[in-house]
Design an enzyme around this catalytic site. Structure first.
Site, PDB file in Angstrom:
ATOM      1  N   ARG A  53       0.697  -1.001   0.067  1.00 23.53           N
ATOM      2  CA  ARG A  53      -0.074  -0.041  -0.188  1.00 23.53           C
ATOM      3  C   ARG A  53       0.926   1.216   0.235  1.00 23.53           C
ATOM      4  O   ARG A  53       1.955   1.150   0.127  1.00 23.53           O
ATOM      5  CB  ARG A  53      -1.179   0.074   1.239  1.00 23.53           C
ATOM      6  CG  ARG A  53      -0.650  -0.582   2.460  1.00 23.53           C
ATOM      7  CD  ARG A  53       0.545   0.062   3.387  1.00 23.53           C
ATOM      8  NE  ARG A  53       0.173   1.537   3.388  1.00 23.53           N
ATOM      9  CZ  ARG A  53       1.073   2.407   3.617  1.00 23.53           C
ATOM     10  NH1 ARG A  53       2.606   1.868   3.697  1.00 23.53           N
ATOM     11  NH2 ARG A  53       1.031   3.599   3.546  1.00 23.53           N
ATOM     12  N   GLY A  54       0.125   2.555  -0.209  1.00 20.27           N
ATOM     13  CA  GLY A  54       0.851   3.548  -0.347  1.00 20.27           C
ATOM     14  C   GLY A  54       1.133   3.878  -1.820  1.00 20.27           C
ATOM     15  O   GLY A  54       1.422   2.862  -2.657  1.00 20.27           O
ATOM     16  N   ALA A  55       0.572   5.117  -2.319  1.00 21.27           N
ATOM     17  CA  ALA A  55       0.423   5.358  -3.749  1.00 21.27           C
ATOM     18  C   ALA A  55       1.565   5.118  -4.617  1.00 21.27           C
ATOM     19  O   ALA A  55       1.359   4.013  -5.503  1.00 21.27           O
ATOM     20  CB  ALA A  55       0.066   6.706  -3.972  1.00 21.27           C
ATOM     21  N   ARG A  93      -8.046  -0.442  -6.333  1.00 20.53           N
ATOM     22  CA  ARG A  93      -8.010   0.828  -5.244  1.00 20.53           C
ATOM     23  C   ARG A  93      -8.205   2.138  -6.168  1.00 20.53           C
ATOM     24  O   ARG A  93      -7.587   2.239  -7.312  1.00 20.53           O
ATOM     25  CB  ARG A  93      -6.981   0.908  -4.575  1.00 20.53           C
ATOM     26  CG  ARG A  93      -6.879  -0.288  -3.630  1.00 20.53           C
ATOM     27  CD  ARG A  93      -5.706   0.024  -2.561  1.00 20.53           C
ATOM     28  NE  ARG A  93      -6.354   1.027  -1.616  1.00 20.53           N
ATOM     29  CZ  ARG A  93      -5.570   1.396  -0.546  1.00 20.53           C
ATOM     30  NH1 ARG A  93      -4.355   1.198  -0.491  1.00 20.53           N
ATOM     31  NH2 ARG A  93      -6.326   2.174   0.512  1.00 20.53           N
ATOM     32  N   GLN A 198      -1.549   2.448   9.830  1.00 16.28           N
ATOM     33  CA  GLN A 198      -0.290   2.643   9.102  1.00 16.28           C
ATOM     34  C   GLN A 198       0.743   3.428   9.837  1.00 16.28           C
ATOM     35  O   GLN A 198       1.992   3.132   9.547  1.00 16.28           O
ATOM     36  CB  GLN A 198      -0.632   3.245   7.569  1.00 16.28           C
ATOM     37  CG  GLN A 198      -1.398   2.456   6.908  1.00 16.28           C
ATOM     38  CD  GLN A 198      -2.747   2.562   6.820  1.00 16.28           C
ATOM     39  OE1 GLN A 198      -3.293   3.006   7.851  1.00 16.28           O
ATOM     40  NE2 GLN A 198      -3.526   2.600   5.614  1.00 16.28           N
ATOM     41  N   ASP A 239      -1.918  10.814  -2.321  1.00 16.49           N
ATOM     42  CA  ASP A 239      -2.482   9.808  -3.185  1.00 16.49           C
ATOM     43  C   ASP A 239      -2.859  10.204  -4.546  1.00 16.49           C
ATOM     44  O   ASP A 239      -2.961   9.603  -5.475  1.00 16.49           O
ATOM     45  CB  ASP A 239      -3.688   9.030  -2.597  1.00 16.49           C
ATOM     46  CG  ASP A 239      -2.992   8.005  -1.639  1.00 16.49           C
ATOM     47  OD1 ASP A 239      -2.957   8.431  -0.499  1.00 16.49           O
ATOM     48  OD2 ASP A 239      -2.822   6.908  -1.978  1.00 16.49           O
ATOM     49  N   ASN A 249      -5.290  12.524   0.402  1.00 10.00           N
ATOM     50  CA  ASN A 249      -4.291  11.907   1.252  1.00 10.00           C
ATOM     51  C   ASN A 249      -5.275  10.924   2.405  1.00 10.00           C
ATOM     52  O   ASN A 249      -6.438  10.899   2.354  1.00 10.00           O
ATOM     53  CB  ASN A 249      -3.292  12.322   1.888  1.00 10.00           C
ATOM     54  CG  ASN A 249      -2.046  11.457   2.478  1.00 10.00           C
ATOM     55  OD1 ASN A 249      -1.638  10.851   1.693  1.00 10.00           O
ATOM     56  ND2 ASN A 249      -1.697  12.085   3.580  1.00 10.00           N
ATOM     57  N   LYS A 250      -4.517  10.043   2.915  1.00  8.96           N
ATOM     58  CA  LYS A 250      -5.027   9.223   4.034  1.00  8.96           C
ATOM     59  C   LYS A 250      -6.169   9.942   4.871  1.00  8.96           C
ATOM     60  O   LYS A 250      -5.739  11.143   5.210  1.00  8.96           O
ATOM     61  CB  LYS A 250      -4.078   8.703   4.975  1.00  8.96           C
ATOM     62  CG  LYS A 250      -4.436   7.600   6.433  1.00  8.96           C
ATOM     63  CD  LYS A 250      -5.526   6.510   5.593  1.00  8.96           C
ATOM     64  CE  LYS A 250      -4.766   5.615   4.628  1.00  8.96           C
ATOM     65  NZ  LYS A 250      -5.927   4.858   4.016  1.00  8.96           N
TER      66      LYS A 250
HETATM   67  O1  MRU Z   1      -4.519   3.248   2.292  1.00  9.42           O
HETATM   68  P1  MRU Z   1      -2.841   3.490   2.041  1.00  9.42           P
HETATM   69  O2  MRU Z   1      -2.200   2.658   3.226  1.00  9.42           O
HETATM   70  O3  MRU Z   1      -2.516   2.802   1.065  1.00  9.42           O
HETATM   71  O4  MRU Z   1      -2.925   5.020   2.221  1.00  9.42           O
HETATM   72  C1  MRU Z   1      -1.446   5.569   2.008  1.00  9.42           C
HETATM   73  C2  MRU Z   1      -1.599   7.062   2.067  1.00  9.42           C
HETATM   74  O5  MRU Z   1      -2.545   7.683   2.285  1.00  9.42           O
HETATM   75  C3  MRU Z   1      -0.268   7.846   1.877  1.00  9.42           C
HETATM   76  O6  MRU Z   1       0.194   8.801   2.421  1.00  9.42           O
HETATM   77  C4  MRU Z   1       0.038   8.032   0.299  1.00  9.42           C
HETATM   78  O7  MRU Z   1      -0.431   6.953  -0.479  1.00  9.42           O
HETATM   79  C5  MRU Z   1       1.378   8.573   0.241  1.00  9.42           C
HETATM   80  S1  MRU Z   1       2.558   7.197   0.280  1.00  9.42           S
HETATM   81  C6  MRU Z   1       4.193   7.856  -0.186  1.00  9.42           C
END
Ligand code: MRU
Length: 349
Positions: A53-55, A93, A198, A239, A249-250
């Site tokens: 996970r993470g963009a 996603r 996270q 994201d 973002n999250k």
């Molecule tokens: O749901 P996730 O864990 O994929 O969400 C991740 C985030 O929101 C991060 O802040 C974002 O992807 C940037 S990661 C470098």
């Protein structure tokens, strides 16, 4: 020095065993283990279940999934197999644009006027190239952003934006790593980041691994510490960033940004690669992923419900922070300051 960067959230494609290794992020912080993906379906499930996970990591993982599809697809149905794999990965996603950016980039090779053998070779090369490119881009984000941080800063961050959310270095945490490596003693406050934690599971894990001081707080404590003057700066990832500078973002990022504004404009930075920018959609067109309510009914790793049966819950995975709450956006091409609409155009030709 950075021990975490010896690890890699996503391995290069192993052509011999036709597989890709991913750090299984759902097992952290208890266990650092790798999962082996042997086909695009396994990669798709790993993305859906947040094993990866993470963009930026989602983007590179999807490229690897397509490279596995290219290795496995027979010559006769090569293009159609690639289309099926891409369609499946696109459904995993909806919010992180890096997923679609990566899939489009690989699928442009499928459209090329090449033999199947050439396409297969080029797709595998491109997926591995994108993996290396992610590391290079993250390091540049770190180099560009580190000047914004001073020795002694206490920096709040939300979610995980480090080596686990990318191939290995990180975006917002990459900036913190770069500042730290330059000898700036920064301390990190990590929001735990409900519902999937996270922050407490992943950010705390990788910073501790690297010996960068980190303290975890519950999400609802951020305002308290800002009011006490204990947070100097905030840095988060993204994201998706649209042309007007609205940042997705999250979930919880928006609340932190509002709190920062209220408490005397604490600098609020966003760090992201240019592959996270979406110049086509406007902020009201972006789909915010709604995730399984069970993520809220249960705490990760705890089997007992924390919400009474029959009570509905809401579980949007992301929120939108408007540009007026953002001090600057750090990219591999430089730092973008307001007015965002004008300055994003300059950096994204
Ligand atoms: O749901 P996730 O864990 O994929 O969400 C991740 C985030 O929101 C991060 O802040 C974002 O992807 C940037 S990661 C470098």
């Amino acid at each position: 020095m950075e021990k975490f960067s010896k690890l890699s959230a996503i391995s290069p494609l192993n052509e011999k065993s036709k597989s890709v290794l991913l750090i299984d992020q759902n097992k952290l912080p208890r266990k650092l283990t790798y999962m082996k993906c042997r086909n695009w379906e396994q990669v798709a499930v790993a993305i859906e279940h947040l094993s990866v996970r993470g963009a930026p990591a989602i983007g590179v993982a999807a490229a690897m999934g397509l490279a596995l599809a290219a290795l496995q697809a027979g010559d006769k149905h090569f293009d159609s197999t690639m289309q099926i794999a891409a369609a499946r990965l696109r459904k995993t996603r909806p919010t992180a644009i890096n997923l679609f950016w990566a899939i489009d980039r690989i699928m442009s090779i499928v459209e090329m006027d090449l033999s199947i053998t050439e396409k297969r070779k080029k797709i595998i090369e491109e997926a591995n190239y994108m993996r290396n490119e992610d590391i290079r881009v993250n390091k540049s984000i770190g180099e560009n952003g580190k000047i914004l941080f001073e020795d002694g800063d206490v920096v709040l961050t939300h979610c995980n934006t480090g080596g686990l959310a990318t191939v290995k270095y990180g975006t917002a945490l990459g900036v913190i790593r770069a500042a730290w490596n330059e000898g700036k003693h920064v301390e990190v406050i990590a929001d735990e980041t409900r519902p999937k934690l996270q922050g407490s599971r992943l950010t705390a894990f990788e910073l501790q691994y690297d010996g960068i001081p980190v303290t975890v707080i519950c999400d609802n404590m951020a305002g308290h510490f800002m009011a006490q003057g204990k947070i100097d700066k905030i840095i988060v990832g993204a994201d998706r960033i649209v042309r007007t500078g609205h940042v997705f973002n999250k979930i919880g990022t928006y609340s932190v940004a509002v709190l920062a504004k209220y408490h005397g404009n604490i600098p609020f930075y966003v760090a992201a690669p240019t592959s996270t920018f979406d110049l086509e959609q406007s902020y009201d067109e972006v789909i915010i992923e709604d995730r399984d309510p069970r993520e809220v009914y249960f705490m990760p790793g705890v089997t007992k419900r924390i919400v009474p049966k029959g009570v509905p819950v809401l579980n949007p995975a992301f929120d939108m922070t408007p540009p007026e709450l953002i001090t600057a956006i750090i990219t591999e091409r430089g730092i973008i300051y307001p007015p965002y609409e004008e300055n994003i155009k300059k950096i994204m030709p």
